[in-house]
Design a protein around this motif. Structure first.
Motif, PDB file in Angstrom:
ATOM      1  N   GLY A   1       0.833  -1.204   0.000  1.00 42.25           N
ATOM      2  CA  GLY A   1       0.000   0.000   0.000  1.00 42.25           C
ATOM      3  C   GLY A   1       0.863   1.247   0.000  1.00 42.25           C
ATOM      4  O   GLY A   1       0.570   2.225  -0.690  1.00 42.25           O
ATOM      5  N   PHE A   2       1.941   1.199   0.757  1.00 41.21           N
ATOM      6  CA  PHE A   2       2.886   2.308   0.777  1.00 41.21           C
ATOM      7  C   PHE A   2       3.518   2.506  -0.601  1.00 41.21           C
ATOM      8  O   PHE A   2       3.624   3.635  -1.086  1.00 41.21           O
ATOM      9  CB  PHE A   2       3.975   2.060   1.834  1.00 41.21           C
ATOM     10  CG  PHE A   2       5.085   3.050   1.760  1.00 41.21           C
ATOM     11  CD1 PHE A   2       4.941   4.307   2.315  1.00 41.21           C
ATOM     12  CD2 PHE A   2       6.278   2.740   1.111  1.00 41.21           C
ATOM     13  CE1 PHE A   2       5.964   5.242   2.236  1.00 41.21           C
ATOM     14  CE2 PHE A   2       7.299   3.661   1.024  1.00 41.21           C
ATOM     15  CZ  PHE A   2       7.144   4.922   1.589  1.00 41.21           C
ATOM     16  N   GLU A   3       3.946   1.409  -1.236  1.00 40.88           N
ATOM     17  CA  GLU A   3       4.555   1.517  -2.562  1.00 40.88           C
ATOM     18  C   GLU A   3       3.546   2.061  -3.575  1.00 40.88           C
ATOM     19  O   GLU A   3       3.896   2.873  -4.434  1.00 40.88           O
ATOM     20  CB  GLU A   3       5.098   0.162  -3.031  1.00 40.88           C
ATOM     21  CG  GLU A   3       6.199  -0.400  -2.170  1.00 40.88           C
ATOM     22  CD  GLU A   3       7.520   0.344  -2.226  1.00 40.88           C
ATOM     23  OE1 GLU A   3       7.643   1.360  -2.949  1.00 40.88           O
ATOM     24  OE2 GLU A   3       8.460  -0.088  -1.543  1.00 40.88           O
ATOM     25  N   TRP A   4       2.303   1.619  -3.484  1.00 39.60           N
ATOM     26  CA  TRP A   4       1.255   2.132  -4.374  1.00 39.60           C
ATOM     27  C   TRP A   4       1.092   3.637  -4.165  1.00 39.60           C
ATOM     28  O   TRP A   4       1.005   4.398  -5.133  1.00 39.60           O
ATOM     29  CB  TRP A   4      -0.063   1.404  -4.123  1.00 39.60           C
ATOM     30  CG  TRP A   4      -1.193   2.024  -4.877  1.00 39.60           C
ATOM     31  CD1 TRP A   4      -1.522   1.819  -6.183  1.00 39.60           C
ATOM     32  CD2 TRP A   4      -2.109   2.991  -4.374  1.00 39.60           C
ATOM     33  NE1 TRP A   4      -2.597   2.603  -6.521  1.00 39.60           N
ATOM     34  CE2 TRP A   4      -2.972   3.337  -5.432  1.00 39.60           C
ATOM     35  CE3 TRP A   4      -2.289   3.603  -3.134  1.00 39.60           C
ATOM     36  CZ2 TRP A   4      -3.998   4.263  -5.279  1.00 39.60           C
ATOM     37  CZ3 TRP A   4      -3.301   4.527  -2.987  1.00 39.60           C
ATOM     38  CH2 TRP A   4      -4.144   4.842  -4.054  1.00 39.60           C
ATOM     39  N   LEU A   5       1.047   4.060  -2.904  1.00 39.88           N
ATOM     40  CA  LEU A   5       0.907   5.487  -2.599  1.00 39.88           C
ATOM     41  C   LEU A   5       2.099   6.281  -3.140  1.00 39.88           C
ATOM     42  O   LEU A   5       1.933   7.355  -3.728  1.00 39.88           O
ATOM     43  CB  LEU A   5       0.756   5.694  -1.094  1.00 39.88           C
ATOM     44  CG  LEU A   5       0.518   7.121  -0.620  1.00 39.88           C
ATOM     45  CD1 LEU A   5      -0.786   7.673  -1.198  1.00 39.88           C
ATOM     46  CD2 LEU A   5       0.486   7.160   0.901  1.00 39.88           C
ATOM     47  N   ALA A   6       3.289   5.751  -2.967  1.00 41.00           N
ATOM     48  CA  ALA A   6       4.496   6.440  -3.450  1.00 41.00           C
ATOM     49  C   ALA A   6       4.469   6.600  -4.966  1.00 41.00           C
ATOM     50  O   ALA A   6       4.844   7.656  -5.485  1.00 41.00           O
ATOM     51  CB  ALA A   6       5.746   5.692  -3.013  1.00 41.00           C
ATOM     52  N   THR A   7       4.007   5.573  -5.667  1.00 35.23           N
ATOM     53  CA  THR A   7       3.918   5.698  -7.125  1.00 35.23           C
ATOM     54  C   THR A   7       2.787   6.638  -7.513  1.00 35.23           C
ATOM     55  O   THR A   7       2.919   7.400  -8.469  1.00 35.23           O
ATOM     56  CB  THR A   7       3.744   4.330  -7.811  1.00 35.23           C
ATOM     57  OG1 THR A   7       2.578   3.689  -7.323  1.00 35.23           O
ATOM     58  CG2 THR A   7       4.959   3.448  -7.598  1.00 35.23           C
ATOM     59  N   SER A   8       1.705   6.609  -6.774  1.00 34.82           N
ATOM     60  CA  SER A   8       0.575   7.513  -7.061  1.00 34.82           C
ATOM     61  C   SER A   8       0.951   8.972  -6.831  1.00 34.82           C
ATOM     62  O   SER A   8       0.435   9.862  -7.509  1.00 34.82           O
ATOM     63  CB  SER A   8      -0.635   7.158  -6.187  1.00 34.82           C
ATOM     64  OG  SER A   8      -1.087   5.861  -6.507  1.00 34.82           O
ATOM     65  N   LEU A   9       1.831   9.219  -5.878  1.00 37.20           N
ATOM     66  CA  LEU A   9       2.286  10.581  -5.586  1.00 37.20           C
ATOM     67  C   LEU A   9       3.488  10.981  -6.446  1.00 37.20           C
ATOM     68  O   LEU A   9       4.075  12.035  -6.240  1.00 37.20           O
ATOM     69  CB  LEU A   9       2.638  10.712  -4.102  1.00 37.20           C
ATOM     70  CG  LEU A   9       1.474  10.574  -3.130  1.00 37.20           C
ATOM     71  CD1 LEU A   9       1.971  10.545  -1.686  1.00 37.20           C
ATOM     72  CD2 LEU A   9       0.463  11.699  -3.332  1.00 37.20           C
ATOM     73  N   ASN A  10       3.858  10.103  -7.374  1.00 33.55           N
ATOM     74  CA  ASN A  10       4.961  10.357  -8.304  1.00 33.55           C
ATOM     75  C   ASN A  10       6.312  10.562  -7.618  1.00 33.55           C
ATOM     76  O   ASN A  10       7.143  11.329  -8.098  1.00 33.55           O
ATOM     77  CB  ASN A  10       4.650  11.545  -9.219  1.00 33.55           C
ATOM     78  CG  ASN A  10       3.472  11.261 -10.114  1.00 33.55           C
ATOM     79  OD1 ASN A  10       3.337  10.157 -10.639  1.00 33.55           O
ATOM     80  ND2 ASN A  10       2.600  12.234 -10.258  1.00 33.55           N
TER      81      ASN A  10
END
Length: 164
Positions: A60-69
């Motif tokens: 979930g953290f990795e997804w958020l990091a990619t979503s936040l560019n």
């Protein structure tokens, strides 16, 4: 450091280097190594619970990091080899990285904040991911957030998953 801890650390490093150098071709051998790490675990039940609880937080953290560019991978939101790499990392918490649980929380957090972004920087240098912001901003933002997330996983492991 016991032989078991050394083996655990070497197996994790094997998954890390395979992911870095082979990417998608690392999936089958990495699955085998993660399976071996589970098989060799002295606290198999706790490690399996740690995977069940920790993987969703980490991914979930990795997804958020990619979503936040903050970073990006060749596959959105991230490749499957990263899931296996996270699994291997989580399987080090109770063995080769057990020292993090013994440190005061703020020192463990500081260790993670300082060193975790370096792993991602190495991945960027090898072309398996892109850091989409300036390096110093990445180190600051990613280091702080990654350390906070990882220490939350360690606290969950220490307080709720450890056999009393």
């Amino acid at each position: 450091m016991t032989l078991r801890s050394i083996i655990n650390f070497v197996l994790f490093q094997g998954v890390w280097f395979m992911a870095l150098l082979l990417e998608q071709q690392a999936i089958i051998p990495a699955l085998g190594i993660v399976g071996l790490m589970i098989y060799l675990s002295e606290q198999r039940k706790q490690d399996l619970l740690l995977l069940v609880c920790g993987l969703p937080l980490a991914l979930g953290f990795e997804w958020l990091a990619t979503s936040l560019n903050l970073l990006s991978f060749k596959v959105y939101p991230f490749p499957f080899w990263l899931v296996l790499l996270w699994g291997a990392l989580l399987l080090t918490i109770n063995t080769s990285m057990q020292f993090l649980q013994k440190l005061p929380w703020y020192l463990g957090w500081l260790v993670c904040a300082l060193f975790a972004p370096g792993s991602y920087f190495a991945g960027a240098r090898f072309g398996v991911l892109n850091i989409d912001i300036s390096l110093w901003m990445f180190w600051l933002c990613y280091g702080i957030s990654w350390a906070s997330m990882f220490m939350a996983i360690i606290v969950i492991n220490k307080r709720y998953l450890t056999s009393k």
